[in-house]
Design an enzyme around this catalytic site. Structure first.
Site, PDB file in Angstrom:
ATOM      1  N   TRP A  43       0.840  -1.198   0.000  1.00 17.76           N
ATOM      2  CA  TRP A  43       0.000   0.000   0.000  1.00 17.76           C
ATOM      3  C   TRP A  43       0.877   1.251   0.000  1.00 17.76           C
ATOM      4  O   TRP A  43       1.888   1.327   0.698  1.00 17.76           O
ATOM      5  CB  TRP A  43      -0.880   0.002   1.248  1.00 17.76           C
ATOM      6  CG  TRP A  43      -1.584   1.305   1.469  1.00 17.76           C
ATOM      7  CD1 TRP A  43      -1.086   2.396   2.132  1.00 17.76           C
ATOM      8  CD2 TRP A  43      -2.871   1.677   0.996  1.00 17.76           C
ATOM      9  NE1 TRP A  43      -2.005   3.425   2.098  1.00 17.76           N
ATOM     10  CE2 TRP A  43      -3.113   3.013   1.415  1.00 17.76           C
ATOM     11  CE3 TRP A  43      -3.865   1.013   0.256  1.00 17.76           C
ATOM     12  CZ2 TRP A  43      -4.295   3.688   1.118  1.00 17.76           C
ATOM     13  CZ3 TRP A  43      -5.044   1.684  -0.018  1.00 17.76           C
ATOM     14  CH2 TRP A  43      -5.238   3.009   0.415  1.00 17.76           C
ATOM     15  N   ASN A  45       0.188   5.718  -0.057  1.00 17.52           N
ATOM     16  CA  ASN A  45      -0.690   6.867  -0.297  1.00 17.52           C
ATOM     17  C   ASN A  45       0.093   8.169  -0.291  1.00 17.52           C
ATOM     18  O   ASN A  45       1.015   8.304  -1.113  1.00 17.52           O
ATOM     19  CB  ASN A  45      -1.962   6.862   0.556  1.00 17.52           C
ATOM     20  CG  ASN A  45      -1.793   6.785   2.053  1.00 17.52           C
ATOM     21  OD1 ASN A  45      -1.175   5.865   2.567  1.00 17.52           O
ATOM     22  ND2 ASN A  45      -2.349   7.736   2.777  1.00 17.52           N
ATOM     23  N   ASP A  46      -0.248   9.154   0.543  1.00 18.40           N
ATOM     24  CA  ASP A  46       0.260  10.527   0.378  1.00 18.40           C
ATOM     25  C   ASP A  46       1.772  10.638   0.145  1.00 18.40           C
ATOM     26  O   ASP A  46       2.561  10.009   0.855  1.00 18.40           O
ATOM     27  CB  ASP A  46       0.016  11.361   1.653  1.00 18.40           C
ATOM     28  CG  ASP A  46      -1.402  11.328   2.154  1.00 18.40           C
ATOM     29  OD1 ASP A  46      -2.230  10.599   1.601  1.00 18.40           O
ATOM     30  OD2 ASP A  46      -1.662  12.025   3.145  1.00 18.40           O
ATOM     31  N   GLN A  64       3.522   7.749   2.377  1.00 17.15           N
ATOM     32  CA  GLN A  64       2.788   6.893   3.294  1.00 17.15           C
ATOM     33  C   GLN A  64       2.814   5.477   2.733  1.00 17.15           C
ATOM     34  O   GLN A  64       2.470   5.256   1.562  1.00 17.15           O
ATOM     35  CB  GLN A  64       1.348   7.401   3.439  1.00 17.15           C
ATOM     36  CG  GLN A  64       1.259   8.729   4.176  1.00 17.15           C
ATOM     37  CD  GLN A  64       1.425   8.544   5.663  1.00 17.15           C
ATOM     38  OE1 GLN A  64       0.521   8.068   6.342  1.00 17.15           O
ATOM     39  NE2 GLN A  64       2.601   8.883   6.182  1.00 17.15           N
ATOM     40  N   GLU A 217      -7.385  18.692   5.061  1.00 19.52           N
ATOM     41  CA  GLU A 217      -6.169  17.900   5.261  1.00 19.52           C
ATOM     42  C   GLU A 217      -5.039  18.478   4.417  1.00 19.52           C
ATOM     43  O   GLU A 217      -5.257  19.234   3.488  1.00 19.52           O
ATOM     44  CB  GLU A 217      -6.384  16.465   4.759  1.00 19.52           C
ATOM     45  CG  GLU A 217      -7.451  15.681   5.461  1.00 19.52           C
ATOM     46  CD  GLU A 217      -7.375  14.218   5.024  1.00 19.52           C
ATOM     47  OE1 GLU A 217      -7.013  13.405   5.863  1.00 19.52           O
ATOM     48  OE2 GLU A 217      -7.650  13.915   3.852  1.00 19.52           O
TER      49      GLU A 217
END
Ligand SMILES: *[C@@H]1O[C@H](CO)[C@@H](O)[C@H](O)[C@H]1NC(C)=O
Ligand SMILES: *[C@@H]1O[C@H](CO)[C@@H](O)[C@H](O)[C@H]1NC(C)=O
Length: 461
Positions: A43, A45-46, A64, A217
């Site tokens: 995984w 993300n950001d 991330q 965010e």
């Protein structure tokens, strides 16, 4: 200070002779070649803390990674080709047990050019920092969390980089339910003061969000650059159902941003682009480079989830009231000379795409639309060969200068600087083609096959 025992001896001696690229593009037909995917596949993300380190002339990207979230780390000489580094930040403190959440990276303008990562806890309460264990390591392999952490306790997340005011005070903005908050260290004169426990206070709001909006965010607060930028313009970017922004002015005395207007504008018009982060690239004439998380599912038969966008240059659009973005020019270094095509004066074919002969799997397209630009229905159809499936990409009305990046499963389109990112519906195709849709004349189309980036994952094998 505590140090992570994660650096391997190999990490300190990266050479291209020992480079190992673990990607198998034939086994995973969805795997992109020039959008960053970390190894081991997992995984992602950001994007976090992208920065240029002038001491060692290297770019760093953190992101991330895994569950619970850690900070993955990759290093590049050119923002195109990557060395995979070991995980930079892992969960081993009382304040990071739920995961090491998003934040930013700062290179201070002090003599050491101190590097400091600003990070948030998973429960939106602690903001903490990390510094390189060895500033002389060109890869900044190992990171330490000073004992003075957390630097402050709050009700916020996703700290920005440490911003320095013109009179030498240090500030951090972070994302809250009320908008973007502004913090200042009241007794920090040097990097050492930040690391040894300087006292941070919220001095106000960078921007209070308009009523009715959700949590802001991943704030990004920076001066807008570019030939067409109106002097003194700042950006207030936040992530809330997509990456949105206002332009306005920044009052450094109060720490407040005043928007020119409250028109809803997005970085990328498709929800697949999120949680983006910019950094000032001082290597290349202080351009502002943007990364975004491209939200993907886990493709069938693949082991990775989520990509980083192609790095983009963000600057003022012609009206000075909005932004435009294009992929960094360095990406062109991956274009293949042996796989290219040129077309002139082709028009779309209504709803039935005019399919072109050019075939690739990873490719880059530049197109010029004549006349008044794209009509009401103008676009590309990306066809997944043999799968009898396609994805239609609309070109915004009036656009003339078009760039499309197609990378196995992801399509990024730039139309006069406006961006949209789309994932293909069916992507299990050994080759991909494209066709022209609708009412417009493509004066010229150039397409190049792309090589995957050079990737050295030997540090983690
Ligand atoms: C900036 O903020 C300060 C402090 O609140 C205020 O005195 C000043 O008038 C503001 N400047 C502008 C241009 O609004
Ligand atoms: C395309 O159209 C332009 C402008 O009408 C013309 O100059 C050019 O020769 C045309 N190209 C081809 C290959 O027909």
């Amino acid at each position: 200070m505590r140090s992570f025992a994660i650096a391997t001896a190999a990490a300190m001696f990266v050479t291209s002779a020992s480079a190992v690229d673990p990607r198998d593009f034939e086994a995973d037909l969805n795997l992109p070649g020039f959008h960053f995917v970390p190894y081991p596949f997992d995984w992602q993300n950001d994007p976090n803390g992208p920065l240029y380190d002038p001491v060692h002339d290297k770019y760093h990207l953190f992101y991330q990674y895994q569950t619970p979230r850690l900070w993955g780390h990759a290093v590049s000489d050119d923002l195109v080709n990557w060395v995979q580094m070991p995980v930079a930040l892992t969960t081993d403190q009382w304040y990071d047990q739920g995961g090491v959440f998003s934040g930013s990276g700062t290179v201070l303008d002090d003599e050491e050019q101190s590097v400091i990562l600003t990070i948030s806890s998973s429960d939106n309460t602690e903001i903490f920092v990390a510094i390189p264990a060895d500033r002389s390591d060109p890869f900044l392999t190992e990171w330490v969390l000073p004992d003075s952490n957390p630097i402050y306790t709050t009700n916020a997340r996703d700290p920005t980089e440490i911003m320095k005011t013109s009179d030498g005070r240090y500030r951090i903005a972070d994302g809250t339910a009320e908008g973007t908050a502004m913090w200042e260290c009241m007794d920090c004169e040097t990097a050492a003061d930040i690391i040894s426990g300087g006292k941070w206070t919220q001095i106000g709001m960078y921007q209070t969000k308009p009523e009715g909006q959700g949590y802001w965010e991943c704030p990004d607060t920076f001066p807008l650059l570019g030939e067409d930028a109106i002097e003194g313009t700042w950006v207030s970017k936040f992530s809330m159902s997509g990456d949105r922004y206002y332009l306005g002015t920044y009052n450094e005395t109060s720490g407040e941003f005043a928007p020119y207007d409250l028109e809803d504008r997005m970085y990328d018009t498709n929800g697949a682009f999120y949680a983006s982060k910019t950094f000032l690239d001082s290597k290349d004439d202080n351009r502002r480079v943007l990364w975004g998380w491209l939200i993907s599912g886990k493709p069938e038969g693949s082991e990775w989830t989520g990509l980083q966008s192609a790095p983009r240059i963000l600057e003022a659009a012609a009206d000075g009231k909005s932004i435009k973005m294009v992929p960094i020019p360095e990406l062109k270094s991956l274009r293949r000379d042996d796989e290219k095509a040129h077309y002139e004066n082709l028009s779309g074919n209504g709803d039935d795409a005019k399919e072109l002969e050019f075939t690739g799997r990873m490719f880059d397209v530049e197109a010029i639309i004549g006349g008044d630009g794209a009509g009401d229905k103008c676009g590309f159809r990306v066809l997944w060969d043999g799968a009898d499936e396609h994805t239609d990409i609309e070109i915004p009305t009036g656009a003339k200068s078009i760039r499309m990046l197609v990378d196995s499963s992801v399509i990024e389109l730039f139309a006069d600087g406006a961006a949209t990112t789309t994932f293909g519906t069916v992507t299990k195709a050994e080759s991909v083609k494209f066709g022209l849709l609708g009412d417009c004349v493509f004066e010229s189309i150039d397409a190049w096959g792309m090589n995957p980036y050079e990737y050295d994952a030997s540090n983690v094998l």
